[in-house]
Design a protein around this motif. Sequence first.
Motif, PDB file in Angstrom:
ATOM      1  N   LEU A  62     -32.253  10.269  69.840  1.00 22.88           N
ATOM      2  CA  LEU A  62     -32.813  11.615  69.934  1.00 22.88           C
ATOM      3  C   LEU A  62     -31.800  12.639  69.419  1.00 22.88           C
ATOM      4  CD1 LEU A  62     -34.854  13.771  70.940  1.00 22.88           C
ATOM      5  CD2 LEU A  62     -33.769  13.568  73.202  1.00 22.88           C
ATOM      6  N   GLN A  63     -30.540  12.511  69.809  1.00 22.03           N
ATOM      7  CA  GLN A  63     -29.502  13.434  69.362  1.00 22.03           C
ATOM      8  C   GLN A  63     -29.317  13.363  67.849  1.00 22.03           C
ATOM      9  OE1 GLN A  63     -26.458  11.842  71.950  1.00 22.03           O
ATOM     10  NE2 GLN A  63     -26.512  13.636  73.282  1.00 22.03           N
ATOM     11  N   LEU A  64     -29.303  12.136  67.311  1.00 20.19           N
ATOM     12  CA  LEU A  64     -29.146  11.980  65.868  1.00 20.19           C
ATOM     13  C   LEU A  64     -30.337  12.571  65.111  1.00 20.19           C
ATOM     14  CD1 LEU A  64     -27.766   8.323  65.822  1.00 20.19           C
ATOM     15  CD2 LEU A  64     -26.487  10.396  65.243  1.00 20.19           C
ATOM     16  N   PHE A 114     -24.846  24.308  64.054  1.00 17.09           N
ATOM     17  CA  PHE A 114     -23.712  23.442  63.757  1.00 17.09           C
ATOM     18  C   PHE A 114     -22.406  23.996  64.314  1.00 17.09           C
ATOM     19  CE2 PHE A 114     -27.039  22.467  60.754  1.00 17.09           C
ATOM     20  CZ  PHE A 114     -27.160  21.106  60.976  1.00 17.09           C
ATOM     21  N   TYR A 115     -22.297  25.316  64.408  1.00 10.97           N
ATOM     22  CA  TYR A 115     -21.119  25.900  65.064  1.00 10.97           C
ATOM     23  C   TYR A 115     -21.102  25.486  66.525  1.00 10.97           C
ATOM     24  CZ  TYR A 115     -17.723  29.305  66.719  1.00 10.97           C
ATOM     25  OH  TYR A 115     -16.626  29.907  67.297  1.00 10.97           O
ATOM     26  N   SER A 116     -22.262  25.520  67.160  1.00 16.48           N
ATOM     27  CA  SER A 116     -22.367  25.174  68.575  1.00 16.48           C
ATOM     28  C   SER A 116     -22.047  23.713  68.838  1.00 16.48           C
ATOM     29  CB  SER A 116     -23.780  25.501  69.078  1.00 16.48           C
ATOM     30  OG  SER A 116     -23.956  25.077  70.413  1.00 16.48           O
ATOM     31  N   VAL A 117     -22.689  22.809  68.105  1.00 15.45           N
ATOM     32  CA  VAL A 117     -22.509  21.387  68.406  1.00 15.45           C
ATOM     33  C   VAL A 117     -21.190  20.845  67.860  1.00 15.45           C
ATOM     34  CG1 VAL A 117     -24.990  21.004  68.589  1.00 15.45           C
ATOM     35  CG2 VAL A 117     -23.846  20.568  66.400  1.00 15.45           C
ATOM     36  N   SER A 118     -20.603  21.513  66.858  1.00 17.07           N
ATOM     37  CA  SER A 118     -19.291  21.080  66.370  1.00 17.07           C
ATOM     38  C   SER A 118     -18.238  21.263  67.452  1.00 17.07           C
ATOM     39  CB  SER A 118     -18.895  21.877  65.119  1.00 17.07           C
ATOM     40  OG  SER A 118     -19.732  21.564  64.034  1.00 17.07           O
ATOM     41  N   ALA A 119     -18.304  22.375  68.178  1.00 16.26           N
ATOM     42  CA  ALA A 119     -17.358  22.598  69.271  1.00 16.26           C
ATOM     43  C   ALA A 119     -17.557  21.570  70.383  1.00 16.26           C
ATOM     44  CB  ALA A 119     -17.533  24.008  69.828  1.00 16.26           C
ATOM     45  N   GLU A 120     -18.798  21.144  70.573  1.00 10.45           N
ATOM     46  CA  GLU A 120     -19.114  20.173  71.615  1.00 10.45           C
ATOM     47  C   GLU A 120     -18.599  18.779  71.274  1.00 10.45           C
ATOM     48  OE1 GLU A 120     -23.173  18.494  73.871  1.00 10.45           O
ATOM     49  OE2 GLU A 120     -23.309  19.516  71.922  1.00 10.45           O
ATOM     50  N   ALA A 123     -13.899  16.609  69.509  1.00  8.80           N
ATOM     51  CA  ALA A 123     -12.873  15.674  69.982  1.00  8.80           C
ATOM     52  C   ALA A 123     -13.452  14.333  70.434  1.00  8.80           C
ATOM     53  CB  ALA A 123     -12.077  16.309  71.120  1.00  8.80           C
ATOM     54  N   ARG A 124     -14.720  14.099  70.169  1.00  3.11           N
ATOM     55  CA  ARG A 124     -15.367  12.853  70.594  1.00  3.11           C
ATOM     56  C   ARG A 124     -15.415  11.859  69.450  1.00  3.11           C
ATOM     57  NH1 ARG A 124     -20.442  14.495  74.532  1.00  3.11           N
ATOM     58  NH2 ARG A 124     -19.467  16.300  75.518  1.00  3.11           N
ATOM     59  N   GLN A 125     -15.856  10.665  69.772  1.00  3.17           N
ATOM     60  CA  GLN A 125     -16.059   9.640  68.771  1.00  3.17           C
ATOM     61  C   GLN A 125     -17.479   9.100  68.891  1.00  3.17           C
ATOM     62  OE1 GLN A 125     -12.988   6.715  69.398  1.00  3.17           O
ATOM     63  NE2 GLN A 125     -11.438   7.933  68.325  1.00  3.17           N
ATOM     64  N   GLY A 126     -17.946   8.446  67.816  1.00  2.00           N
ATOM     65  CA  GLY A 126     -19.263   7.830  67.874  1.00  2.00           C
ATOM     66  C   GLY A 126     -20.186   8.350  66.797  1.00  2.00           C
ATOM     67  N   ALA A 131     -22.233  12.276  62.694  1.00  2.00           N
ATOM     68  CA  ALA A 131     -23.344  13.019  62.087  1.00  2.00           C
ATOM     69  C   ALA A 131     -23.039  14.511  62.052  1.00  2.00           C
ATOM     70  CB  ALA A 131     -24.631  12.759  62.857  1.00  2.00           C
ATOM     71  N   VAL A 132     -22.492  15.033  63.149  1.00  2.00           N
ATOM     72  CA  VAL A 132     -22.152  16.459  63.220  1.00  2.00           C
ATOM     73  C   VAL A 132     -21.013  16.777  62.251  1.00  2.00           C
ATOM     74  CG1 VAL A 132     -21.186  18.255  64.713  1.00  2.00           C
ATOM     75  CG2 VAL A 132     -22.969  16.730  65.588  1.00  2.00           C
ATOM     76  N   ALA A 133     -19.973  15.942  62.254  1.00  2.00           N
ATOM     77  CA  ALA A 133     -18.840  16.153  61.359  1.00  2.00           C
ATOM     78  C   ALA A 133     -19.275  16.058  59.901  1.00  2.00           C
ATOM     79  CB  ALA A 133     -17.737  15.140  61.658  1.00  2.00           C
ATOM     80  N   GLY A 134     -20.182  15.121  59.618  1.00  2.00           N
ATOM     81  CA  GLY A 134     -20.671  14.970  58.253  1.00  2.00           C
ATOM     82  C   GLY A 134     -21.420  16.204  57.776  1.00  2.00           C
ATOM     83  N   ALA A 135     -22.263  16.760  58.631  1.00  2.07           N
ATOM     84  CA  ALA A 135     -23.024  17.956  58.266  1.00  2.07           C
ATOM     85  C   ALA A 135     -22.087  19.140  58.041  1.00  2.07           C
ATOM     86  CB  ALA A 135     -24.039  18.283  59.359  1.00  2.07           C
ATOM     87  N   HIS A 136     -21.120  19.298  58.932  1.00  2.00           N
ATOM     88  CA  HIS A 136     -20.164  20.401  58.810  1.00  2.00           C
ATOM     89  C   HIS A 136     -19.328  20.238  57.543  1.00  2.00           C
ATOM     90  CE1 HIS A 136     -16.869  23.148  60.135  1.00  2.00           C
ATOM     91  NE2 HIS A 136     -17.886  23.785  60.676  1.00  2.00           N
ATOM     92  N   GLY A 137     -18.877  19.005  57.283  1.00  2.00           N
ATOM     93  CA  GLY A 137     -18.101  18.751  56.081  1.00  2.00           C
ATOM     94  C   GLY A 137     -18.895  18.976  54.812  1.00  2.00           C
ATOM     95  N   ASN A 138     -20.162  18.615  54.831  1.00  2.00           N
ATOM     96  CA  ASN A 138     -21.019  18.824  53.664  1.00  2.00           C
ATOM     97  C   ASN A 138     -21.178  20.308  53.341  1.00  2.00           C
ATOM     98  OD1 ASN A 138     -21.400  16.097  53.264  1.00  2.00           O
ATOM     99  ND2 ASN A 138     -23.366  16.030  54.334  1.00  2.00           N
ATOM    100  N   TRP A 139     -21.218  21.139  54.387  1.00  2.00           N
ATOM    101  CA  TRP A 139     -21.323  22.590  54.181  1.00  2.00           C
ATOM    102  C   TRP A 139     -20.068  23.116  53.495  1.00  2.00           C
ATOM    103  CZ3 TRP A 139     -23.535  26.799  53.109  1.00  2.00           C
ATOM    104  CH2 TRP A 139     -23.022  28.043  53.453  1.00  2.00           C
ATOM    105  N   PHE A 140     -18.892  22.717  53.982  1.00  3.22           N
ATOM    106  CA  PHE A 140     -17.645  23.118  53.338  1.00  3.22           C
ATOM    107  C   PHE A 140     -17.621  22.664  51.872  1.00  3.22           C
ATOM    108  CE2 PHE A 140     -15.704  24.262  57.354  1.00  3.22           C
ATOM    109  CZ  PHE A 140     -14.719  25.179  56.988  1.00  3.22           C
TER     110      PHE A 140
END
Length: 232
Positions: A62-64, A114-120, A123-126, A131-140
């Motif tokens: 669901l999160q993904l 993405f600003y909200s969930v990136s902060a969440e 520091a986690r893994q999985g 998915a969140v890091a990928g989306a944020h990185g794609n924006w940059f």
Amino acid sequence: MARTGTDGRIERGNQTRQAILQRAVGIASVEGLEGLSLGRLAGELDLSKSGVFALFGSKEELQLATVRAAIKVFIEHVVQPARDLPAGLGRLRCLCGNWLAYSARRVFPGGCFFYSVSAEYDARQGKVHDAVAGAHGNWFTLVEQTIDEAKEAGEVCAAADSAQLAFELVALLEMANAESVLHGNFTCYSRAADGIVSRLRGVATDPSLLPDTLEPLVTAGLAGPDRRHHAV
């Protein structure tokens, strides 16, 4: 007849999935992805928990799916309108202006999803972190690529550091979002817009190509959020 019935069930399933994800992206933008649960969404949308489980299978899925749905909305509001413009400062300026409008109009009720969930998840893994890091990185990457294309078009100085400029532009965008969400202050979008135009003039081969502000700017957003729901 059997095939028609099957097609109808598939269509209803797709519609239910879209309704769930539309609600999920709104919740996650305010409460984070951990605020999601199959049971909560079933209750809020008057659906059976087993039916929701059948569509997603687990909280992680669901999160993904929620992250993927948010990416589609982001592309629709921020990325796609800029793609229609030729490479150059106009496209870069449009991309930044679209981002400010997307945040200020509260396409997601919590501001930038993405600003909200990136902060969440920073520091986690999985899988969800990835998915969140990928989306944020794609924006940059997109911002930096748009700067490089403006260089190739001869509108940004060849000596400009694309990665540094992308970092500064994104920092201005995200600070406007953070200040607005935390303090309910919409004037920060104008400040960010002024900062972005000033920074772009500093690297433009012809500063007269840039107007005094960003377009499309956040006129509706500065007057208050747009509470309309957007399909995912």
